[in-house]
Write an enzyme that holds these catalytic residues in place. Structure first.
Site, PDB file in Angstrom:
ATOM      1  N   ASP A 162       1.789  -1.327  11.788  1.00  0.00           N
ATOM      2  CA  ASP A 162       0.361  -1.783  11.327  1.00  0.00           C
ATOM      3  C   ASP A 162       0.153  -3.230  11.591  1.00  0.00           C
ATOM      4  O   ASP A 162      -0.955  -3.845  11.443  1.00  0.00           O
ATOM      5  CB  ASP A 162       0.401  -1.468   9.631  1.00  0.00           C
ATOM      6  CG  ASP A 162       0.568   0.000   9.510  1.00  0.00           C
ATOM      7  OD1 ASP A 162       0.094   0.800  10.321  1.00  0.00           O
ATOM      8  OD2 ASP A 162       0.846   0.247   8.194  1.00  0.00           O
ATOM      9  N   LYS A 186      -4.611   5.663  14.616  1.00  0.00           N
ATOM     10  CA  LYS A 186      -4.563   4.974  13.105  1.00  0.00           C
ATOM     11  C   LYS A 186      -6.071   5.028  12.921  1.00  0.00           C
ATOM     12  O   LYS A 186      -6.867   6.002  13.384  1.00  0.00           O
ATOM     13  CB  LYS A 186      -4.285   3.700  13.249  1.00  0.00           C
ATOM     14  CG  LYS A 186      -2.519   3.538  13.712  1.00  0.00           C
ATOM     15  CD  LYS A 186      -1.772   3.963  12.428  1.00  0.00           C
ATOM     16  CE  LYS A 186      -0.258   4.174  12.831  1.00  0.00           C
ATOM     17  NZ  LYS A 186       0.427   4.850  11.994  1.00  0.00           N
ATOM     18  N   LYS A 189       0.977  -1.048   0.219  1.00  0.00           N
ATOM     19  CA  LYS A 189       0.100  -0.013   0.098  1.00  0.00           C
ATOM     20  C   LYS A 189       0.846   1.300   0.058  1.00  0.00           C
ATOM     21  O   LYS A 189       0.501   2.182  -0.703  1.00  0.00           O
ATOM     22  CB  LYS A 189      -0.750   0.094   1.344  1.00  0.00           C
ATOM     23  CG  LYS A 189      -1.957   1.169   1.317  1.00  0.00           C
ATOM     24  CD  LYS A 189      -3.356   0.713   2.095  1.00  0.00           C
ATOM     25  CE  LYS A 189      -2.998   0.838   3.645  1.00  0.00           C
ATOM     26  NZ  LYS A 189      -2.791   1.982   4.032  1.00  0.00           N
ATOM     27  N   GLY A 244      -4.846   8.047   5.252  1.00  0.00           N
ATOM     28  CA  GLY A 244      -4.069   8.897   6.002  1.00  0.00           C
ATOM     29  C   GLY A 244      -2.617   9.158   5.282  1.00  0.00           C
ATOM     30  O   GLY A 244      -2.187  10.539   5.077  1.00  0.00           O
TER      31      GLY A 244
HETATM   32  C1  S3P Z   1       2.394   4.727   6.122  1.00  0.00           C
HETATM   33  C2  S3P Z   1       3.074   4.973   7.225  1.00  0.00           C
HETATM   34  C3  S3P Z   1       2.563   4.517   8.757  1.00  0.00           C
HETATM   35  C4  S3P Z   1       1.460   3.318   8.459  1.00  0.00           C
HETATM   36  C5  S3P Z   1       0.516   3.443   7.583  1.00  0.00           C
HETATM   37  C6  S3P Z   1       1.355   4.020   6.053  1.00  0.00           C
HETATM   38  C7  S3P Z   1       2.939   5.137   4.886  1.00  0.00           C
HETATM   39  O1  S3P Z   1       1.893   5.773   9.256  1.00  0.00           O
HETATM   40  O2  S3P Z   1       0.859   3.204   9.807  1.00  0.00           O
HETATM   41  O3  S3P Z   1      -0.337   2.608   7.296  1.00  0.00           O
HETATM   42  O4  S3P Z   1       2.776   4.926   3.792  1.00  0.00           O
HETATM   43  O5  S3P Z   1       3.904   6.274   5.207  1.00  0.00           O
HETATM   44  P1  S3P Z   1       2.504   6.942   9.979  1.00  0.00           P
HETATM   45  O6  S3P Z   1       3.486   7.653   9.450  1.00  0.00           O
HETATM   46  O7  S3P Z   1       1.306   7.876  10.704  1.00  0.00           O
HETATM   47  O8  S3P Z   1       3.169   6.279  11.161  1.00  0.00           O
END
Ligand code: S3P
Length: 452
Positions: A338, A365, A20, A92
């Site tokens: 995650d 999250k 992802k 996010g």
């Molecule tokens: C991600 C970073 C992580 C992770 C999210 C994907 C990314 O979040 O939990 O599922 O793709 O940069 P955080 O940067 O908030 O730790």
């Protein structure tokens, strides 16, 4: 959706969908690069489709042919003002990374997302991007989306983030592409470095500085070198120079270790299991789960190790194992953040106690994953205590089916679908369809392994 205990072990081979994090970045960076970016094995989950629709709305031609996605990039200054509010859905990563890009454009835009996104903290990007000169505000003045961003000329900063977050780091690095000088981001521990690897691959100048005394890091992910640091270390700085242009290329997205984690744990938990999980991304900044399950006594073997587009991959052979409790804390946390819901559920079957600390990020999250895990595990008969920054799990209690509230969090739904395989009676998961965020065929793939 209803689930019951598995009558036999899980057996066979599985290939999980594309990563992802890497999928998001390939479309984002491809859009602001010159030329065509060909993405193989792009994740067709709802989050990554949100990223595609946001860049289409800013004038980028993106051909989504299923497994292959072609992005016709228009260069660093080729995006156009979208006619509508950008909808980041549940993602996010889309919200935070896109904000870094939008901060340096010459137009203004509003972005938002679903109910969960509108509760997630955005001050962590508003603060550093504002320090760079961006005009970015939370429309409801609550530190969350919707965000209003008016592009401005940016300057480089040296920023220390309180949290180890790849989304924060990446937003700042992306804005740094548009700044008038060097931009530095220091985080307490090294978070996933996919942005550094892919930006270098597309021709940007990004390097990783480790604290004095740590082993030397190569320029992360340059076309010639290996990714940074084999194990996470404290106080890591990513440094980016402003770019004239990026150049698109071929991106081969490895299988997502965060999706593989469900089968890895299912294989370890269900007696009689033996699963080969093919072509999984094992970037050290993501692969903390491998270290933790080994510490718990897992029988796993990495085979066929390779490297494509700067990201290492391997096949993972997993066999049912008798597990014992462990302590999970510190620098390993960002490398398995995650996977913690699944690891916590698996720890309920292990002998002895498992302690998870330093994981307060779980509260912000897609759901509050500490509270939601504790509530649902307790409903199934597990002995779990919620703490400020993690959980204490006393393993070995018999588990029974229960009604599970997924809180529409994809990783919670998948975790309990796996745990139900080890619980007596029936488990019913509400909102189970939310797995389409990161793994649309999850239930079919899980069922396939239980049939053999
Ligand atoms: C991600 C970073 C992580 C992770 C999210 C994907 C990314 O979040 O939990 O599922 O793709 O940069 P955080 O940067 O908030 O730790």
């Amino acid at each position: 959706m209803k689930f019951t205990k598995s009558g036999s072990g899980l057996r066979g081979e599985i290939t999980v969908p594309g990563d992802k994090s890497i999928s998001h970045r390939s479309v984002m960076f491809g859009s602001i690069a010159k030329g065509i970016t060909e993405i193989r094995n792009y994740l067709q989950g709802a989050d990554c489709l949100s990223t595609i629709s946001c860049f289409r709305a800013m004038g980028i031609d993106i051909e989504n042919k299923g497994d292959v996605v072609l992005v016709h990039g228009k260069g660093l200054h080729g995006l156009i003002r979208p006619e509508q509010v950008l909808d980041c859905g549940n993602s996010g990563t889309t919200t935070r990374l896109i904000s870094g890009i939008l901060a340096g454009q010459n137009f203004d835009v509003t972005l938002t997302g679903d109910a969960s996104i509108q509760k997630r903290p955005m001050k962590r990007i508003i603060e550093p991007l504002s320090l760079m000169g961006a005009d970015i505000t939370s429309v409801k003045d609550n530190g969350c989306a919707p965000l209003r961003i008016s592009g401005r000329p940016l300057h480089g900063i040296s920023y220390t983030s309180k949290v180890a977050s790849a989304q924060v780091k990446s937003a700042i690095l992306l804005a740094g592409l548009y700044a008038d000088g060097e931009t530095r981001v220091t985080e307490p521990y090294l978070s996933r470095n996919h942005s550094e690897i892919m930006l270098n691959y597309f021709g940007a100048d990004v390097r990783t500085e480790l604290p004095a005394g740590a082993p030397d890091s190569p320029r992360s992910g340059s076309r010639e070198s290996a990714p940074a640091s084999a194990s996470p270390v404290s106080g890591v700085t990513a440094v980016i120079q402003p770019a004239d242009e990026l150049h698109g290329g071929l991106v081969e997205v490895p299988g997502d270790i965060s999706s593989a984690a469900f089968f890895l744990c299912a294989g370890l938990m269900v007696p009689g299991s033996e699963i080969l999980i093919k072509h999984v991304g094992i970037n050290p900044t993501r692969a903390g789960i491998l270290e933790v399950v080994r510490n718990m006594g897992a029988d796993i073997t990495l085979m066929n190790e390779k490297k494509g587009s700067g990201e290492p991959t391997a096949d993972i052979l997993v066999r049912h194992s008798c597990l014992h409790g462990t302590v999970i804390e510190g620098a390993v946390i960002p490398t398995l953040i995650d996977e913690l819901p699944m690891i916590a559920a698996m720890a309920c079957l292990a002998e002895g106690n498992t302690i998870i600390r330093d994981a307060a990020e779980l509260k912000v999250k897609e759901s509050n994953r500490i509270a939601v895990m504790a509530e649902n595990l307790t409903a199934m008969g597990a002995d779990v205590t919620e703490t400020e920054d993690g959980m204490i799990i006393r393993g070995g209690k018999p588990l029974h089916g229960a009604v599970i509230d997924s809180h529409l969090d994809h990783r919670i739904a998948m975790t309990f679908a796996v745990l139900s395989l080890c619980a007596d009676g029936e488990t019913e998961i509400s909102g189970a369809e939310c797995v389409n965020i990161s793994y649309p065929n999850f239930y079919e793939d899980l069922q396939e392994l239980t049939k053999r």
